[in-house]
Design a protein around this motif. Structure first.
Motif, PDB file in Angstrom:
ATOM      1  N   ASP A  34       0.799  -1.222   0.000  1.00 32.37           N
ATOM      2  CA  ASP A  34       0.000   0.000   0.000  1.00 32.37           C
ATOM      3  C   ASP A  34       0.832   1.272   0.000  1.00 32.37           C
ATOM      4  O   ASP A  34       0.332   2.336   0.337  1.00 32.37           O
TER       5      ASP A  34
ATOM      6  N   ARG B 252      -7.575  -5.938  -3.036  1.00 33.09           N
ATOM      7  CA  ARG B 252      -7.908  -4.694  -3.738  1.00 33.09           C
ATOM      8  C   ARG B 252      -8.040  -4.928  -5.240  1.00 33.09           C
ATOM      9  O   ARG B 252      -8.934  -4.375  -5.885  1.00 33.09           O
TER      10      ARG B 252
ATOM     11  N   HIS C 211     -11.220   0.774   2.413  1.00 33.01           N
ATOM     12  CA  HIS C 211      -9.874   1.243   2.750  1.00 33.01           C
ATOM     13  C   HIS C 211      -9.709   2.686   2.280  1.00 33.01           C
ATOM     14  O   HIS C 211      -9.504   2.939   1.091  1.00 33.01           O
TER      15      HIS C 211
ATOM     16  N   SER D  76      -7.713   5.133   1.313  1.00 26.57           N
ATOM     17  CA  SER D  76      -6.293   5.241   1.009  1.00 26.57           C
ATOM     18  C   SER D  76      -5.752   6.655   1.129  1.00 26.57           C
ATOM     19  O   SER D  76      -4.542   6.854   1.260  1.00 26.57           O
TER      20      SER D  76
ATOM     21  N   VAL E  49       0.617   2.140   5.812  1.00 22.64           N
ATOM     22  CA  VAL E  49      -0.471   1.189   6.038  1.00 22.64           C
ATOM     23  C   VAL E  49      -0.923   1.307   7.486  1.00 22.64           C
ATOM     24  O   VAL E  49      -0.128   1.111   8.397  1.00 22.64           O
TER      25      VAL E  49
ATOM     26  N   MET F 237      -5.449  -1.828  10.957  1.00 23.70           N
ATOM     27  CA  MET F 237      -6.220  -2.358   9.840  1.00 23.70           C
ATOM     28  C   MET F 237      -5.481  -3.511   9.168  1.00 23.70           C
ATOM     29  O   MET F 237      -6.066  -4.556   8.877  1.00 23.70           O
ATOM     30  N   TYR F 238      -4.194  -3.316   8.940  1.00 27.97           N
ATOM     31  CA  TYR F 238      -3.400  -4.359   8.287  1.00 27.97           C
ATOM     32  C   TYR F 238      -3.394  -5.643   9.120  1.00 27.97           C
ATOM     33  O   TYR F 238      -3.643  -6.734   8.607  1.00 27.97           O
TER      34      TYR F 238
ATOM     35  N   LEU G 293      -6.822  -7.342   8.952  1.00 29.81           N
ATOM     36  CA  LEU G 293      -7.113  -8.025   7.691  1.00 29.81           C
ATOM     37  C   LEU G 293      -6.332  -9.322   7.563  1.00 29.81           C
ATOM     38  O   LEU G 293      -6.847 -10.309   7.029  1.00 29.81           O
TER      39      LEU G 293
ATOM     40  N   VAL H  86     -11.194  -5.752  -0.824  1.00 31.67           N
ATOM     41  CA  VAL H  86     -10.887  -4.426  -0.288  1.00 31.67           C
ATOM     42  C   VAL H  86     -11.214  -3.398  -1.360  1.00 31.67           C
ATOM     43  O   VAL H  86     -10.798  -3.540  -2.511  1.00 31.67           O
TER      44      VAL H  86
ATOM     45  N   GLU I 148     -10.986   0.545  -2.489  1.00 29.65           N
ATOM     46  CA  GLU I 148     -10.431   1.876  -2.284  1.00 29.65           C
ATOM     47  C   GLU I 148     -11.529   2.915  -2.496  1.00 29.65           C
ATOM     48  O   GLU I 148     -12.592   2.624  -3.041  1.00 29.65           O
TER      49      GLU I 148
END
Length: 439
Positions: free
Chosen positions: A274, A316, A390, A392, A403, A407-408, A411, A422, A424
């Motif tokens: 990311d 994503r 997400h 971004s 990131v 959240m990371y 997930l 995911v 964006e």
């Protein structure tokens, strides 16, 4: 007088439909045993031009003569021939002005085309024409738009983690592979940003005033990505930056469609994480390829552990594919990952892939696995009712923490229990949430 109208056959239907077997493909290299691969079930073979040199360079490896010989071997065994054509690197001495791309964070330069350099498209079109003349009637053409791991000019630093790619960089450029950075230091990028400012504000001074800054004492950074600029100025910069990859991909795909009239066009896309520096928005890129390319090839499967890869990248791309209806293929970018074949295959099937490209050794060492699980290698659309949103833009504004850690971690742990896509912000704005039951 009579008008002569050329009639071309349509592009070959190399894409499997729902319920049909996934297309198993391999890279075609010297000494490849094509008969052994066809026995495994592989029937599409990709010749590759040099990733880092122009395809007609005297130093290119493999040479055009080698590719001719490989194509004949493939055709003799009943296989189909395709090509992966790279046009990101024009050669160390061929860039006009010697500019290349420049990392504004440290001043490092790489001799690759700038995505804002209009000359790149004319040059690439010439290279496409060379391949089309020498290798007519290709079943598919893969465009090496971004180079290794999808990072030819928005470098992710992954080349430093691959011994094979690192060796190639050192032998061709006599330098270390590039690290992650903000590659907008070339004059073409500066001119593009300046035109955007003048078009929207009239002048840089007026833009600074609109952002609440003093034109008499402007920030040191030419681009508004540092903390000196207010958040809305920084978001404008990132919106501009993230348009570069979709524009390059869309333009080159459209050119390829006009040159390779009977071939399906594949575009690589595989941002591995990311990092905002990559300038990659999966939905915007895949949406830009609609009606231009026939499929997107994800180039970073198997690079990390499955749950990490899914959290940072694959979820994503699949979410973007679902909204844009852009078919997905997968490929193994490096020969170093032979041992990760099972992981790559699992990720490929989870993405709903229509085809997978891998190395000869990976296919032959796992022939019993493939033969004993034929029913698994069927193209199906994944069923997924869960979307993770997400935002971004949050990590575009916080470059030191790209990131969000919570959240990371969440997930990564969630993927052991539930499948999810995911989305964006760009996909959510276009209504992608309508396809899910839970967000």
């Amino acid at each position: 007088q009579h008008e002569v109208i050329p009639i071309y056959a349509p592009a070959k239907g190399f894409q499997p439909e729902l319920g049909e077997r996934i297309r198993l493909s391999s890279y075609a290299l010297p000494a490849t045993d094509f008969r052994k691969l066809t026995e495994v079930g592989v029937n599409l073979f990709f010749g590759r031009t040099d990733n880092l040199r122009p395809l007609d360079s005297k130093d290119a490896n493999p040479s055009l003569e080698t590719l001719f010989a490989l194509r004949q071997q493939v055709l003799d065994t009943g296989g189909s021939w395709a090509m992966l054509v790279s046009t990101a690197f024009p050669g160390v001495d061929e860039l006009h002005g010697g500019s290349g791309v420049v990392n504004i964070l440290n001043g490092n330069r790489v001799p690759a085309w700038s995505p804002w350099d209009a000359e790149r498209y004319r040059w690439s079109g010439q290279k496409f024409s060379v391949i089309n003349r020498r290798f007519p009637n290709l079943e598919a053409v893969g465009l090496g738009i971004f180079g290794n791991y999808g990072d030819a000019f928005f470098f992710s630093g992954l080349s430093k983690q691959d011994p094979v790619v690192m060796s190639e960089w050192k032998s061709v450029f006599n330098m270390e592979p590039p690290e992650s950075g903000l590659w907008v230091g070339d004059e073409h990028a500066r001119m593009s940003w300046t035109r955007k400012i003048e078009r929207e504000y009239g002048s840089l001074d007026k833009a600074l005033l609109s952002w609440g800054l003093d034109p008499e004492h402007p920030p040191r950074s030419f681009y508004p990505y540092t903390q000196e600029y207010p958040y809305h100025a920084r978001l404008e910069f990132w919106d501009w930056y993230k348009q570069a990859i979709p524009y390059v991909a869309s333009t080159l795909s459209g050119m390829a469609k006009e040159v390779f009239l009977q071939s399906s066009v594949l575009v690589p896309f595989g941002p591995p994480n990311d990092q905002p520096f990559l300038g990659a928005d999966a939905f915007v890129t895949l949406n830009a390829l609609k009606n231009k390319a026939d499929a997107v090839v994800i180039s970073n499967i198997g690079f990390y552990e499955f749950t990490e890869n899914w959290a940072m990248s694959l979820a994503r791309i699949r979410g973007a594919s679902r909204k844009t209806e852009m078919p997905l293929w997968t490929s193994s970018a490096s020969q170093e990952g032979i041992r990760d074949f099972n992981r790559r295959l699992f990720e490929s099937l989870s993405l709903g892939t229509k085809g997978h490209i891998d190395w000869e050794e990976a296919w032959t060492l796992n022939s019993s696995l493939i033969g004993g699980n034929y029913e698994m290698f069927i193209h199906r659309k994944p069923r997924c009712g869960l979307a993770v949103i997400h935002p971004s833009s949050t990590h575009n504004l916080r470059l030191s923490q790209p990131v969000p850690p919570l959240m990371y971690r969440g997930l990564v742990e969630l993927r052991d229990y539930l499948d999810f896509d995911v989305l964006e912000e760009s996909a959510v704005i276009q209504g992608a949430l309508n396809s899910y039951s839970v967000a």
